[in-house]
Enzyme design. Structure first.
Site, PDB file in Angstrom:
ATOM      1  N   SER A  12     -15.854  10.898 -32.812  1.00  0.00           N
ATOM      2  CA  SER A  12     -16.158  11.807 -31.797  1.00  0.00           C
ATOM      3  C   SER A  12     -15.036  12.568 -31.255  1.00  0.00           C
ATOM      4  O   SER A  12     -14.860  13.068 -30.052  1.00  0.00           O
ATOM      5  CB  SER A  12     -16.994  11.033 -30.792  1.00  0.00           C
ATOM      6  OG  SER A  12     -16.116  10.091 -30.084  1.00  0.00           O
ATOM      7  N   CYS A 132      -6.784  19.422 -44.401  1.00  0.00           N
ATOM      8  CA  CYS A 132      -7.151  20.705 -44.192  1.00  0.00           C
ATOM      9  C   CYS A 132      -6.383  21.882 -44.807  1.00  0.00           C
ATOM     10  O   CYS A 132      -6.610  22.812 -45.274  1.00  0.00           O
ATOM     11  CB  CYS A 132      -6.910  21.179 -42.643  1.00  0.00           C
ATOM     12  SG  CYS A 132      -5.308  20.430 -42.115  1.00  0.00           S
ATOM     13  N   GLY A 167      -5.973  11.398 -35.061  1.00  0.00           N
ATOM     14  CA  GLY A 167      -6.029  11.003 -36.554  1.00  0.00           C
ATOM     15  C   GLY A 167      -5.303  11.624 -37.285  1.00  0.00           C
ATOM     16  O   GLY A 167      -4.646  11.116 -38.347  1.00  0.00           O
ATOM     17  N   ARG A 169      -2.429  13.167 -36.818  1.00  0.00           N
ATOM     18  CA  ARG A 169      -1.074  12.647 -36.598  1.00  0.00           C
ATOM     19  C   ARG A 169      -0.823  11.199 -37.280  1.00  0.00           C
ATOM     20  O   ARG A 169       0.410  11.083 -37.768  1.00  0.00           O
ATOM     21  CB  ARG A 169      -0.739  12.381 -35.035  1.00  0.00           C
ATOM     22  CG  ARG A 169      -0.847  13.834 -34.257  1.00  0.00           C
ATOM     23  CD  ARG A 169      -0.563  13.771 -32.677  1.00  0.00           C
ATOM     24  NE  ARG A 169      -0.707  14.920 -32.143  1.00  0.00           N
ATOM     25  CZ  ARG A 169       0.374  16.013 -32.104  1.00  0.00           C
ATOM     26  NH1 ARG A 169       1.618  15.779 -32.595  1.00  0.00           N
ATOM     27  NH2 ARG A 169       0.173  17.068 -31.488  1.00  0.00           N
TER      28      ARG A 169
END
Length: 313
Positions: A12, A132, A167, A169
């Site tokens: 979340s 990403c 997360g 990092r």
């Protein structure tokens, strides 16, 4: 009436919350069912509750105990690489047929870049979305690979420090390892290397990605056309994805020494591509293009899964 698969999002934080908004706004085939977290005070869980979505702050264990779980078709994991390993094992035991779209660098399942190989994994129970940086740059490597043999590809992903949650990092090592491997497996490079930079600049800068590709000699117009077509294909599901400037080429003379492991000398074509990714600002501001490209890729992947399922039904 359009058929829809019910989905749950595990995690979340920034990524999970942005994905929740995208599922509700942009998906034709997915229906948001449960938001899962481990912090009862997280903003993501609070937003989900306000939107009328079922929530649990007891992680995947809590999700499995919920009555909604029996109807869940797809679970998105937006946690961390180590957490995903545990989450997948729990979910697979509770419901062997459930589909898991992994937004962490855990890489339990095959690497999936929707625009490159998304159709190959419509029936796979666990797919990995790499990172990403991988989602932004591997399509470019693949675009060169489809017209010329790629010997080496290196990518540098620069993201705003403010867009990197805990997360992201925690997964820096996994980011570089998973992205480097996916450059080879999906991008088609014989050797791949990935670097990530968290830029602390204020105000925060948009995501920038640089791709360097060393390939056999090839027609530059053909290579550029392939890249431009690929950029347009990614832009179709990530509207903020674009070239920052024209594709750059350099002809490398015969026997040029290179400081690349396994490549003492090289001759051929060097292609340099400079990208920018502006986020849709569904959750974090527009500088968080790294967030947007990952959640957009997750949505595109799951929508393709849904289309495949409904075609069979």
């Amino acid at each position: 009436m359009t058929q829809k698969l019910k989905v749950a999002i595990v995690g979340s934080g920034n990524i999970g919350t942005d994905l929740m908004i995208k599922v509700m706004r942009n998906s034709r085939h997915l229906e948001m069912s449960v938001m899962v977290g481990i912090d009862p005070n997280s903003d993501g869980l609070a937003r989900a509750k306000r939107l009328g979505i079922a929530t649990t702050h007891e992680g995947v264990d809590g999700l499995i105990r919920m009555p909604e779980f029996k109807d869940i078709d797809v679970v998105f994991d937006a946690t961390s690489a180590s957490a995903h390993v545990k989450n997948d094992a729990l979910l697979r035991t509770a419901k062997p047929s459930i589909r898991h779209v992994d937004l962490t660098p855990a890489a339990i399942g095959p690497y999936c870049i929707p625009v490159v190989n998304g159709d190959d994994y419509c029936d796979t129970l666990n797919v990995n979305l790499v990172t990403c940086g991988g989602q932004a740059t591997i399509p470019i490597v693949a675009a060169v690979s489809r017209v010329a043999k790629v010997h080496y590809a290196e990518i540098v992903a620069s993201i705003a420090s403010k867009s990197a949650g805990p997360g992201t990092r925690a997964n820096i090592d996994e980011f570089t390892e998973t992205t480097s491997k996916a450059i080879e497996v999906v991008g088609g490079a014989a050797k791949g290397r990935a670097i990530i930079i968290m830029n602390p600049a204020e105000p925060p800068l948009l995501m920038r990605d640089t791709v360097y590709v060393l390939s056999e000699a090839a027609d530059q117009t053909t290579v550029e056309e392939s890249i431009l077509n690929m950029v347009a294909d990614v832009h179709a599901y990530v509207p903020g994805y674009r070239l920052k400037q024209r594709v750059q080429f350099e002809i490398i003379p015969q026997d040029t020494p290179l400081n690349i492991p396994g490549h003492g000398h090289f001759s051929g074509l060097k292609t340099s591509v400079f990208l920018e990714v502006e986020g849709a600002a569904h959750y974090l501001p527009a500088y968080a293009g790294n967030l947007d490209i990952m959640t957009s890729a997750a949505l595109a992947t799951a929508d393709r899964m849904a289309e495949s399922i409904f075609a069979v039904r």
